[in-house]
Scaffold this active site. Structure first.
Site: not given
Length: 487
Positions: A282, A285, A313, A348, A366, A389
């Site tokens: 993590e 990431w 959208w 999370n 987003w 996102w």
């Protein structure tokens, strides 16, 4: 002309930004190592890192700066606070003190990187040395590249290369004393008004910012939740995560110190090695996000996969408002959004659920969700926020495919089986049995009556039907796929 003796006596400026700590701070260490007086300064620049700071971030910054100022004062060098244009304020300090060197830990976001480069070039042209260091990442962007010499676009090979190549710097505890220049003007942090008061929607934040609190949080994590991290991190009713994200973002901890503490816990048998590896992934990431943003600065407002910029959208303001207020009619989504509003943070797993709901059930861009998170998260980090996102939206690097659409009811039943998380944040449903708490619209009338829940009054009915919304999302995905081939 400045003599060597005068240059040796000239003070140096230590420009704090998102490195609000004393330990493992390379810019601080190098500044003190000069043997000259050090002027620690924080500049509240309206331009920030390219976009205005969110309200929750400002709340954290206020408390973290107070903690840093106290720690520096204990060492003899109070933190100078200035507000305004960064270059202008640095030049003002140079004029006031005769400082000829500026030390800083680099920021790697596109706007901040360009701003710092321009400031450094301008000051250097005027005879002021600028020295920058990496104080926020395991390895600076551009240092972990593919065999072809380009940035990685897939996470796993990036992680493997990062962990194989990056070396932790020596741990430093910070100086016990710091010589400085006295008598400098400093703003009153209270006058900055970083804690909003109308409305005081941050009054319930239960966080303790600052380096000392960050170290305590790290010890608490390695001594407990780390043992079952891979499972606990998915269950929002439990304290299964690290809760270190804001401390890392504001630089109250160096990521290498976190990794070393986690590895030490595994080596000493206090946590299984597999759990340590899961958590370190993590952190990697986070690193991947920072490296991607530095290499592809356009992803702050454009899709990493260009075809998604043509996605159809919807301009659904009512749906967006319901989402922000936790009134979608889907309990796990509403619990997450209310937790965010009340605490400046969200679990999370629930972040993924609420993001999927906004993007795929409501078909809302987003970027609107990313902007809301930016304003309301105490750990709002540009690279992480944008990358995560876009991951949910299917438009990012190594992203989850768009056709993977979370069923919010199933997610609630799987990860909040007893309903404790929903009961905490959606108290109007607290009397519903676990069988119905994630789908109150499906509960028999007598169950709703006994729980004193009147759908449409006490709690909203779902604002969309998930099955229909899923079909609509897949049709929209098919439309952009067809348009890509038509081109």
């Amino acid at each position: 002309m400045t003599t060597k003796a005068e240059a040796d006596a000239a003070p140096v400026i230590l420009w704090f930004r998102r490195d609000l700590r004393l330990a493992d701070n390379p810019a601080l260490n190098h500044a003190v190592a000069t043997g000259r007086p050090v002027i620690p300064v924080y500049i509240l620049d309206g331009a920030g890192d390219g976009r205005a700071r969110g309200e929750a971030s400002l709340w954290w910054l206020d408390k973290s700066l107070r903690a840093l100022s106290a720690a520096l004062s204990e060492r003899g060098a109070p933190l100078v606070l200035r507000r305004g244009d960064s270059e202008g304020q640095i030049r003002r300090l140079i004029s006031e003190t005769g400082a000829d060197t500026v030390f800083m830990n680099r920021l790697f976001e596109p706007y901040a990187w360009a701003r710092d480069r321009d400031i450094a070039h301008a000051l250097t042209d005027d005879g002021v040395e600028c020295r920058g260091f990496n104080g926020s990442l395991m390895s600076p962007p551009g240092s972990v590249l593919t065999g072809a010499g380009g940035p990685y676009k897939v996470f796993t090979p990036f992680k493997n290369a990062l962990l194989a190549r990056a070396e932790p710097p020596p741990h430093t505890t910070g100086p016990r004393s710091i010589a400085t220049v006295s008598g400098l003007d400093s703003d009153d942090i209270d006058a900055w008004g970083l804690h909003p008061r109308r409305p005081d929607w941050l009054g319930g934040f239960d966080w303790t910012p600052g380096e000392a609190a960050a170290v305590e949080a790290l010890h608490a994590f390695t001594g407990g939740p780390l043992k079952t991290y891979s499972v606990g991190r998915d269950h929002p009713a439990e304290v299964g995560g690290s809760r270190l994200s804001a401390h890392l973002h504001w630089g109250e901890l160096h990521p290498w110190r976190v990794i070393q503490a986690v590895r030490k816990a595994a080596d000493e048998g206090r946590a299984p090695p597999a759990e340590a590896d899961k958590f370190i992934a993590e952190i990697a990431w986070r690193e991947f996000s920072a490296h991607l943003l530095h290499a592809f600065p356009q992803i702050t407002d454009r899709a990493f996969r260009p075809e998604y910029d043509a996605f159809p959208w919807l301009d659904d303001n009512a749906g967006f408002t319901a989402w922000t207020r936790g009134l979608t009619g889907y309990p796990i989504v509403d619990a997450g959004m209310r937790q965010l509003w009340a605490t400046g943070w969200m679990h999370n797993r629930v972040r993924m659920i609420v993001a999927s709901f906004l993007v795929k059930d409501l078909l809302i861009d987003w970027r609107r969700g990313e902007a809301w998170f930016w304003d309301t998260l105490v750990d709002a980090d540009l690279a992480n926020n944008v990358q995560n996102w876009q991951w949910v939206a299917g438009s990012g690097a190594d992203a989850s495919p768009f056709f993977r659409i979370f069923n919010p009811t199933a997610q609630g039943e799987r990860f909040d089986r007893s309903g404790d998380y929903v009961r905490r944040w959606v108290p109007e449903l607290k009397a519903l049995p676990p069988k119905w708490i994630h789908a109150p619209w499906a509960a028999p009338s007598e169950v709703l009556r006994d729980a004193r829940v009147r759908l449409g009054h006490d709690y909203p009915r779902p604002i969309v039907d998930h099955a229909q919304a899923r079909d609509r999302a897949l049709a929209a995905l098919k439309a952009i796929a067809n348009s890509k081939y038509d081109d």
